[in-house]
Design an enzyme around this catalytic site. Structure first.
Site, PDB file in Angstrom:
ATOM      1  N   LYS A  22       0.850  -1.199   0.000  1.00  0.00           N
ATOM      2  CA  LYS A  22       0.000   0.000   0.000  1.00  0.00           C
ATOM      3  C   LYS A  22       0.882   1.244   0.000  1.00  0.00           C
ATOM      4  O   LYS A  22       1.894   1.285   0.707  1.00  0.00           O
ATOM      5  CB  LYS A  22      -0.903  -0.044   1.243  1.00  0.00           C
ATOM      6  CG  LYS A  22      -1.974   1.038   1.308  1.00  0.00           C
ATOM      7  CD  LYS A  22      -2.874   0.791   2.524  1.00  0.00           C
ATOM      8  CE  LYS A  22      -3.958   1.836   2.680  1.00  0.00           C
ATOM      9  NZ  LYS A  22      -4.831   1.567   3.837  1.00  0.00           N
ATOM     10  N   SER A  32      -9.679   1.552   2.962  1.00  0.00           N
ATOM     11  CA  SER A  32      -8.857   2.339   2.074  1.00  0.00           C
ATOM     12  C   SER A  32      -7.820   1.522   1.295  1.00  0.00           C
ATOM     13  O   SER A  32      -7.263   2.019   0.316  1.00  0.00           O
ATOM     14  CB  SER A  32      -8.123   3.410   2.874  1.00  0.00           C
ATOM     15  OG  SER A  32      -7.261   2.811   3.819  1.00  0.00           O
ATOM     16  N   SER A  57      -9.741  -0.893   7.153  1.00  0.00           N
ATOM     17  CA  SER A  57      -9.175  -0.638   5.810  1.00  0.00           C
ATOM     18  C   SER A  57      -8.445  -1.807   5.178  1.00  0.00           C
ATOM     19  O   SER A  57      -8.132  -1.756   3.991  1.00  0.00           O
ATOM     20  CB  SER A  57      -8.228   0.561   5.872  1.00  0.00           C
ATOM     21  OG  SER A  57      -8.971   1.748   5.874  1.00  0.00           O
TER      22      SER A  57
END
Lengths: 488, 97
Positions: free
Chosen positions: A75, A150, A174
């Site tokens: 990420k 996210s 997330s």
């Protein structure tokens, strides 16, 4: 052999037996990325040449690490030395970190190959990846729908075979919500199990890094590598890290699990509810003892979360002022104006909304009524968990109240925040929680179930998840991106 | 509680400037969110007790204060938009008369 549909565990075995080379794996994944990225947009940065160079040097090694040649997507809020790390924000669009996060170092020490940096909601704030300052990521199961957030890029990349595994960060769900939306296994470890050094801070008392994978065994494998003490992060526990893959296969004698009262599930998608109850029945058939439990303070968890997380964010994000981190607004006449112009231009709308909410909750005259009250509510929620875990080993909930939703479907922020209703409690309490896929909706969208346990009980979670995985037999290969393209 | 949110004041505290359109959108949204989180008022809690959550259950460890190599200044400053002689450069804060 289609290397991009194999689990990380299987790839690891093939490399170990010298049946394939790391280079072959990386080439297969890069090809897959090239074919699919125009549809998915899971990556902000793809590390083609660098990944291939790493694979070549791994192939030359005699003693290979535990993750030799496994392509892992990271990420883009987890620092990678010398590789742009943007947090999907204009503020950090050109930021190149001078050091790597501990989790990245740990993966690379075991010869994993970082294949790219994945898209996210700006600074991790969102549940759909629509809040990326650059572009949205699409859900490989249905390109008209969001991949969750996210860590939406990390989830879409693994689901579509663009990486064998990925790392996400989980502040209120997330990792787990996008994993559920994309048919993956996702873990938020116990707070303090995994180092946060090099994770760009959103809400420091809630943030944890966790893996997203296609199987439970893969998840156990990655968790074992990234967990454990770190001299760079004093909040990491020094408790030894168990061999999760070995533990996972041990017997789980008559587990006790709590499930939610029906009234708590009011208003959630009927297919999510059906899958939840069906999974509970499967568990009961395996000898699990189930009991209904009431968690009176849970209905306050979201309100509590949406005060604590923005408050911490407003403080953490104050460092972005045009002085140290790449972006500075070109026009200003004094220092104050430089701060104002840089922050007003550099942050997107959701980030501004949360900074303002947090600033308000911490401001003079409102602190006691908002932040302090939320901190106390958090304590109550923790006490409820403590009580529950004296009676049961696990708490099972749906992961998200609905399967993946359409782009633009949730323009009202409160409606979007409700996506986190089942996940925020684990962050507030600091306990581990895992999502795994248990079925598909009639529209062919994955549905997940969440398994929570007490502090540092990741081994038990993996045991139950492994057992359930064998019973449920969720087939990730049902995903056919080519077919899905016709929906766009 | 029905709070009045002085958006300009909060923006000033947060070093943010909103456009007219952003104010039009974020103002009512902030009120809606704050009204929504006001749900916590239903919980009976005694603020004076000060029982709040602590994120780790163990006491934070101390280590020996040994000097180790750290990030070289050049690397630490590499992302700064403007620098000079090993320091970050910002607009003047004080006027010299």
């Amino acid at each position: 052999m289609n290397l991009t549909s194999l689990s990380a565990t299987k790839l690891r075995t093939l490399v170990k037996k010298k049946e394939i080379k790391a280079q072959e794996i990386i080439l297969a994944y890069l090809k897959r990325i090239k074919e699919q990225e125009k549809d998915l947009s899971a990556f902000i940065t793809v590390l083609g040449e660098k990944a291939l160079a790493s694979a070549k040097s791994i192939d030359r090694k005699r003693d290979k690490g535990k993750l030799a040649g496994i392509p892992v997507a990271v990420k883009d809020n987890i620092l990678t030395k010398g590789i742009r790390t943007t947090c999907a924000s204009k503020m950090l669009e050109k930021y190149v970190p001078p050091y790597s996060a501990t989790v990245v170092n740990k993966l690379e020490e075991e010869d994993a190959v970082v294949i790219g940096k994945t898209n996210l909601d700006e600074f991790g704030m969102g549940s759909s990846t629509e809040n990326s300052a650059f572009f949205p990521t699409r859900n490989p199961w249905d390109l008209r729908r969001v991949p969750g957030g996210s860590s939406g890029g990390s989830a879409a990349a693994v689901a579509a075979g663009e990486a064998a595994a990925s790392l996400g960060s989980d502040t209120g769900g997330s990792v787990r919500q996008p994993a559920a939306f994309c048919g993956l296994v996702g873990l938020k470890p116990t707070y303090s199990r995994v180092s946060r050094y090099g994770l760009v801070a959103f809400a420091s008392s809630l943030d944890q890094i966790g893996p997203l994978t296609r199987t439970v065994a893969d998840n156990a494998l990655l968790t074992q590598i990234i967990a454990g003490s770190d001299p760079q992060d004093s909040t990491v526990s020094s408790q030894p890290v168990p061999d999760y893959r070995k533990e996972m296969r041990r017997e789980l004698p008559s587990p006790k699990a709590a499930y939610l009262k029906d009234k708590v599930l009011d208003g959630i998608d009927p297919e999510v509810k059906d899958n939840y109850y069906r999974t509970l029945s499967v568990l009961e058939e395996t000898g699990a003892e189930l009991r209904e439990m009431d968690f009176p303070s849970w209905e306050y968890a979201l309100a509590c979360y949406y005060l604590i997380a923005p408050s911490e964010a407003s403080s953490n994000l104050s460092r972005y002022d045009g002085v140290r981190y790449s972006f500075r607004h070109p026009r200003y006449s004094n220092l104050k104006e430089m701060y104002l112009n840089t922050r007003s231009e550099g942050f997107g709308r959701e980030v501004k909304r949360r900074i303002l909410l947090g600033t308000f909750a911490l401001s003079s005259g409102y602190y006691d009524d908002y932040y302090l009250k939320a901190a106390q509510a958090r304590k109550l929620i923790c006490q409820e968990f403590e009580k529950a875990f004296k009676k049961v080993d696990f708490i099972l909930t749906p992961t998200a109240p609905e399967p993946a939703f359409l782009f633009g479907e949730k323009e009202d922020p409160v409606a979007m925040y409700l996506s986190d209703i089942f996940t925020v409690t684990a962050n507030l309490a600091g306990i581990p929680a895992l999502t795994m896929p248990v079925g598909l909706s009639q529209k062919g969208l994955p549905i997940g179930i969440q398994i929570m346990a007490s502090f540092f009980q990741e081994s038990c979670i993996f045991k139950l998840a492994f057992l359930l995985e064998k019973k449920v037999k969720f087939d990730n290969n049902k995903l056919n991106l080519r077919k899905r393209r016709s929906h766009v | 509680m029905n709070p009045k949110i002085d958006l300009d004041h909060v923006c000033a505290l947060a070093n943010l400037r909103l456009t007219k359109n952003e104010k039009k959108l974020l103002g009512p949204q902030m009120i809606k969110i704050v009204n929504w989180v006001n749900k916590l008022e239903e919980l009976e809690m005694d603020v004076s007790k000060g029982e709040v959550y602590s994120s780790v259950s163990f006491s934070l460890p101390f280590r020996e204060d040994n000097i180790k190599p750290s990030l070289p200044a050049r690397e630490a400053l590499a992302n700064s938009p403007e620098k000079s002689e090993g320091l970050v450069k910002v607009p003047k804060v004080f006027e010299v008369k």
